[in-house]
Design a protein around this motif. Structure first.
Motif, PDB file in Angstrom:
ATOM      1  N   SER A 136     -25.923   9.114  37.547  1.00 28.76           N
ATOM      2  CA  SER A 136     -25.026   7.976  37.769  1.00 28.76           C
ATOM      3  C   SER A 136     -25.386   6.792  36.880  1.00 28.76           C
ATOM      4  O   SER A 136     -24.504   6.052  36.430  1.00 28.76           O
ATOM      5  CB  SER A 136     -25.055   7.557  39.243  1.00 28.76           C
ATOM      6  N   GLN A 137     -26.678   6.599  36.605  1.00 28.49           N
ATOM      7  CA  GLN A 137     -27.090   5.499  35.726  1.00 28.49           C
ATOM      8  C   GLN A 137     -26.636   5.744  34.290  1.00 28.49           C
ATOM      9  O   GLN A 137     -26.200   4.818  33.603  1.00 28.49           O
ATOM     10  CB  GLN A 137     -28.608   5.320  35.788  1.00 28.49           C
ATOM     11  N   GLY A 182     -32.330  -0.072  49.166  1.00 29.89           N
ATOM     12  CA  GLY A 182     -31.065  -0.771  49.275  1.00 29.89           C
ATOM     13  C   GLY A 182     -30.814  -1.772  48.169  1.00 29.89           C
ATOM     14  O   GLY A 182     -29.676  -2.224  47.995  1.00 29.89           O
ATOM     15  N   GLN A 183     -31.848  -2.136  47.418  1.00 30.94           N
ATOM     16  CA  GLN A 183     -31.665  -3.076  46.311  1.00 30.94           C
ATOM     17  C   GLN A 183     -31.267  -2.334  45.039  1.00 30.94           C
ATOM     18  O   GLN A 183     -31.606  -1.174  44.837  1.00 30.94           O
ATOM     19  CB  GLN A 183     -32.939  -3.885  46.069  1.00 30.94           C
ATOM     20  N   GLN A 184     -30.567  -3.026  44.147  1.00 28.89           N
ATOM     21  CA  GLN A 184     -30.104  -2.444  42.898  1.00 28.89           C
ATOM     22  C   GLN A 184     -31.300  -2.068  42.023  1.00 28.89           C
ATOM     23  O   GLN A 184     -32.258  -2.828  41.897  1.00 28.89           O
ATOM     24  CB  GLN A 184     -29.223  -3.451  42.165  1.00 28.89           C
ATOM     25  N   VAL A 185     -31.246  -0.869  41.413  1.00 31.34           N
ATOM     26  CA  VAL A 185     -32.371  -0.432  40.594  1.00 31.34           C
ATOM     27  C   VAL A 185     -32.360  -1.082  39.218  1.00 31.34           C
ATOM     28  O   VAL A 185     -33.390  -1.203  38.571  1.00 31.34           O
ATOM     29  CB  VAL A 185     -32.384   1.109  40.439  1.00 31.34           C
ATOM     30  N   GLY A 186     -31.194  -1.453  38.721  1.00 30.16           N
ATOM     31  CA  GLY A 186     -31.105  -2.064  37.403  1.00 30.16           C
ATOM     32  C   GLY A 186     -30.080  -3.164  37.402  1.00 30.16           C
ATOM     33  O   GLY A 186     -29.733  -3.723  38.445  1.00 30.16           O
ATOM     34  N   GLN A 187     -29.563  -3.449  36.235  1.00 29.02           N
ATOM     35  CA  GLN A 187     -28.601  -4.529  36.103  1.00 29.02           C
ATOM     36  C   GLN A 187     -27.157  -4.039  36.064  1.00 29.02           C
ATOM     37  O   GLN A 187     -26.232  -4.841  36.048  1.00 29.02           O
ATOM     38  CB  GLN A 187     -28.895  -5.321  34.827  1.00 29.02           C
ATOM     39  N   ALA A 188     -26.977  -2.717  36.042  1.00 26.80           N
ATOM     40  CA  ALA A 188     -25.613  -2.175  36.000  1.00 26.80           C
ATOM     41  C   ALA A 188     -24.878  -2.488  37.296  1.00 26.80           C
ATOM     42  O   ALA A 188     -25.462  -2.499  38.372  1.00 26.80           O
ATOM     43  CB  ALA A 188     -25.655  -0.659  35.779  1.00 26.80           C
ATOM     44  N   VAL A 189     -23.592  -2.765  37.191  1.00 22.72           N
ATOM     45  CA  VAL A 189     -22.776  -3.046  38.368  1.00 22.72           C
ATOM     46  C   VAL A 189     -22.599  -1.756  39.155  1.00 22.72           C
ATOM     47  O   VAL A 189     -22.302  -0.695  38.600  1.00 22.72           O
ATOM     48  CB  VAL A 189     -21.396  -3.607  37.954  1.00 22.72           C
ATOM     49  N   ALA A 190     -22.801  -1.840  40.453  1.00 26.90           N
ATOM     50  CA  ALA A 190     -22.690  -0.659  41.298  1.00 26.90           C
ATOM     51  C   ALA A 190     -21.267  -0.124  41.281  1.00 26.90           C
ATOM     52  O   ALA A 190     -20.299  -0.874  41.307  1.00 26.90           O
ATOM     53  CB  ALA A 190     -23.115  -0.979  42.722  1.00 26.90           C
ATOM     54  N   SER A 191     -21.135   1.198  41.217  1.00 23.89           N
ATOM     55  CA  SER A 191     -19.823   1.830  41.253  1.00 23.89           C
ATOM     56  C   SER A 191     -19.327   1.923  42.694  1.00 23.89           C
ATOM     57  O   SER A 191     -20.108   1.987  43.637  1.00 23.89           O
ATOM     58  CB  SER A 191     -19.898   3.239  40.655  1.00 23.89           C
ATOM     59  N   THR A 213     -29.048   3.996  25.163  1.00 21.65           N
ATOM     60  CA  THR A 213     -30.269   3.306  25.579  1.00 21.65           C
ATOM     61  C   THR A 213     -30.566   3.575  27.051  1.00 21.65           C
ATOM     62  O   THR A 213     -29.663   3.559  27.890  1.00 21.65           O
ATOM     63  CB  THR A 213     -30.135   1.787  25.365  1.00 21.65           C
ATOM     64  N   ALA A 214     -31.813   3.833  27.347  1.00 26.15           N
ATOM     65  CA  ALA A 214     -32.215   4.144  28.717  1.00 26.15           C
ATOM     66  C   ALA A 214     -31.809   3.018  29.660  1.00 26.15           C
ATOM     67  O   ALA A 214     -32.174   1.853  29.435  1.00 26.15           O
ATOM     68  CB  ALA A 214     -33.721   4.354  28.788  1.00 26.15           C
ATOM     69  N   PRO A 215     -31.052   3.314  30.710  1.00 27.30           N
ATOM     70  CA  PRO A 215     -30.702   2.277  31.684  1.00 27.30           C
ATOM     71  C   PRO A 215     -31.952   1.696  32.333  1.00 27.30           C
ATOM     72  O   PRO A 215     -32.922   2.411  32.594  1.00 27.30           O
ATOM     73  CB  PRO A 215     -29.853   3.034  32.718  1.00 27.30           C
ATOM     74  N   ALA A 216     -31.926   0.393  32.590  1.00 22.48           N
ATOM     75  CA  ALA A 216     -33.086  -0.271  33.192  1.00 22.48           C
ATOM     76  C   ALA A 216     -33.451   0.352  34.529  1.00 22.48           C
ATOM     77  O   ALA A 216     -34.617   0.341  34.924  1.00 22.48           O
ATOM     78  CB  ALA A 216     -32.795  -1.762  33.357  1.00 22.48           C
ATOM     79  N   GLY A 217     -32.467   0.916  35.217  1.00 23.74           N
ATOM     80  CA  GLY A 217     -32.720   1.496  36.525  1.00 23.74           C
ATOM     81  C   GLY A 217     -33.605   2.720  36.515  1.00 23.74           C
ATOM     82  O   GLY A 217     -34.078   3.149  37.567  1.00 23.74           O
ATOM     83  N   LEU A 218     -33.850   3.298  35.329  1.00 25.61           N
ATOM     84  CA  LEU A 218     -34.640   4.519  35.280  1.00 25.61           C
ATOM     85  C   LEU A 218     -36.128   4.273  35.057  1.00 25.61           C
ATOM     86  O   LEU A 218     -36.932   5.202  35.190  1.00 25.61           O
ATOM     87  CB  LEU A 218     -34.120   5.428  34.161  1.00 25.61           C
ATOM     88  N   TYR A 219     -36.510   3.066  34.747  1.00 27.57           N
ATOM     89  CA  TYR A 219     -37.883   2.823  34.310  1.00 27.57           C
ATOM     90  C   TYR A 219     -38.924   3.126  35.381  1.00 27.57           C
ATOM     91  O   TYR A 219     -40.053   3.500  35.069  1.00 27.57           O
ATOM     92  CB  TYR A 219     -38.035   1.379  33.815  1.00 27.57           C
ATOM     93  N   ALA A 220     -38.579   2.969  36.641  1.00 23.66           N
ATOM     94  CA  ALA A 220     -39.531   3.256  37.713  1.00 23.66           C
ATOM     95  C   ALA A 220     -39.484   4.714  38.147  1.00 23.66           C
ATOM     96  O   ALA A 220     -40.330   5.152  38.929  1.00 23.66           O
ATOM     97  CB  ALA A 220     -39.247   2.356  38.921  1.00 23.66           C
ATOM     98  N   TYR A 221     -38.524   5.467  37.631  1.00 21.65           N
ATOM     99  CA  TYR A 221     -38.292   6.821  38.120  1.00 21.65           C
ATOM    100  C   TYR A 221     -38.527   7.916  37.087  1.00 21.65           C
ATOM    101  O   TYR A 221     -38.702   9.067  37.453  1.00 21.65           O
ATOM    102  CB  TYR A 221     -36.843   6.948  38.630  1.00 21.65           C
TER     103      TYR A 221
END
Length: 516
Positions: free
Chosen positions: A135-136, A182-191, A317-325
């Motif tokens: 999804s990211q 429950g918090q957003q993993v990155g800066q992308a707008v939630a779908s 570019t790798a989505p910011a939400g993936l950096y912890a995963y």
């Protein structure tokens, strides 16, 4: 040891044991409790061959086998040496070993699945992590508003909706960082996300036509509004269903080739190579795990990218939400857009996948015809038992239908998950709480494993759940271990079928004891 904490690699740090690594590099679901088992009731101590014969819970999880543990121990020796080298020289030996071993896994997985070089594989800690990754990537490919359509999470996974919307779904991430659920993993707008029910309120399956029409309306409306859509096709769900139909997904993809991405949630991995490759030929992404049907230890995921998706995403570019995963080594070297991901060794993921690959390797060595014959024999014996014992009722599940893929029919045309509802002597179904009690007693008192209860509606005004008797690659391998050609399955096959009947008998007896 909490799975939220990854072992450090500083000088003087104690090298973690293999048992510690098996529950590391995931999230809180695989942390061991005071009884030494994870959320799914599985330990890190390997099961004996005899114990494995009562392991019919693969739709949920399996305890590591002895040969899986031995395979993991082989790579663990390389990890130990890398830890020692880092302590002595402060060089990144551990990551180098991890990078090489993950590449070896990627190549062997593709070979065992016969995917060809144009397909790429990305590894992740769990099926939930795979949904987050997909999804990211999808969200990051365009700023156009998007919609995600999936079947009900009760049939897939309770954390999947959060992951698909780019939300943290546990209190720790795979690379060991604490996060806030429950918090957003990155800066992308939630779908926007929409769930579509597979069953009616009484647990009866909705018709494929009903499900497909609801999904078609959602997607045609969204695409008409110039939205992009991620459709998650579940194959198979916790109770063995496929939804939406494969035909529905193919029709929609052909209708909206530039707006619709299809992710096949095959995390149960109850697919033949022919079916897997047929999905990839249709340019669908396919998510699998080594910890369900394959029966490796909990938390080992892989996402297959077909050729068109590889071209579309590998330079993104790798989505910011993936950096912890996600570690850089979890991705193919050719995916240049992932260069900024952490070069961090998730050795827990590595040893779990190595154990799972030992199971997959053994399973793939079997004759497809022999597997097909045993699966049918097992199904016949189970159905015969249910027909003769009204205290257990099979939950209705449509037969898997993938004919439109034009894949060669194989063992995956038959169900390998048998969900059932228990009843009191009076015929009244057990409540969800009573069913959970039966599940725990089977596991704790009888050392018998079935799939965790799945909620399946209201019957006779009682909210009920279904237990699940499941075949696994490990059980099938054991059944055919003394069979060179198709010869009726041999004594081992008969023994495993007898064990399955013994599990059903034990569940029925425990349920009747609740009346006394």
């Amino acid at each position: 040891m909490s799975s939220a904490v990854r072992p450090a690699c500083a000088s003087g740090t104690k090298i973690p044991s293999l048992a510690q690594l098996l529950v590391n590099g995931g999230d809180s679901r695989i942390a061991l409790d005071t009884h030494g088992v994870n959320k799914y009731g599985c330990s890190v101590a390997p099961q004996s061959a005899e114990e494995s014969l009562f392991a019919f819970g693969s739709a949920t999880a399996s305890t590591i086998s002895q040969h899986g543990f031995a395979a993991a121990d082989d790579v663990y020796q390389k990890i130990v040496q890398a830890y020692r080298d880092e302590m002595e020289s402060s060089q990144s030996s551990l990551y180098s070993v991890y990078e090489q071993e993950m590449q070896n896994l990627r190549q062997e997985l593709k070979q065992l699945c016969q995917t060809g070089d144009a397909v790429d594989v990305v590894f992740a800690a769990s099926g939930t992590d795979l949904h987050l990754i997909a999804s990211q990537l999808f969200a990051g490919a365009s700023s156009t508003p998007s919609l995600i359509v999936m079947v009900e999470p009760g049939e897939t996974g309770s954390s999947v909706p959060a992951a698909l919307q780019g939300l943290h779904f546990s209190d720790c991430a795979a690379l060991g960082e604490p996060v806030n659920p429950g918090q957003q993993v990155g800066q992308a707008v939630a779908s926007e996300l929409v769930n579509v029910a597979l069953r009616d309120a009484d647990g009866e399956p909705r018709t494929a036509d009903e499900i497909d029409k609801e999904i078609e309306l959602l997607i045609t409306t969204a695409c008409g509004q110039n939205k992009r859509v991620l459709l998650v096709l579940a194959d198979v769900t916790k109770t063995g269903m496929i939804g939406p139909s494969v035909q529905c997904a193919l029709t929609l993809r052909n209708q909206f080739p530039d707006q619709l991405e299809v992710l096949v949630d095959a995390c149960q991995f109850r697919l033949t190579n022919a079916t897997l490759n047929a999905y990839l030929e249709q340019q669908f992404l396919v998510a699998v795990t080594g910890s369900k049907f394959i029966s490796g230890p909990s938390f080992s995921g892989a996402l297959f990218f077909p050729s068109d998706a590889v071209i579309r995403y590998r330079q993104q570019t790798a989505p910011a939400g993936l950096y912890a995963y996600s570690s850089r080594a979890d991705w193919p070297a050719s995916w240049t857009g992932m260069e900024d991901l952490q070069k961090k060794a998730n050795v827990g993921l590595l040893v779990r996948w190595v154990a799972a690959m030992a199971e997959l390797r053994a399973f793939r060595s079997l004759s497809d015809d022999a597997i097909n014959q045993f699966v049918q024999a097992f199904r016949h014996a189970v159905l015969t038992y249910f027909d003769a014992h009204p205290g257990l009722t099979l939950l209705p599940v449509p037969m898997p239908d993938r004919q439109v893929l034009a894949a060669t029919p194989g063992w995956d045309q038959w169900p390998t998950i048998f969900p059932f509802v228990l009843h009191h002597a009076s015929g009244v179904p057990l409540s969800r709480e009573q069913t959970m009690s039966v599940y725990r007693r089977l596991q704790n008192e009888k050392q018998m494993q079935v799939g965790q209860p799945v909620t399946c509606g209201v019957q006779q005004q009682i909210p009920v759940s279904a237990l699940r008797l499941c075949l696994s690659a490990r059980l099938i391998t054991a059944a055919l271990s003394d069979v060179n050609e198709i010869n009726g399955g041999g004594n081992k096959a008969d023994e495993i079928i007898a064990k399955a009947i013994a599990v059903l008998d034990a569940a029925r007896q425990i349920s009747l004891q609740l009346d006394s």
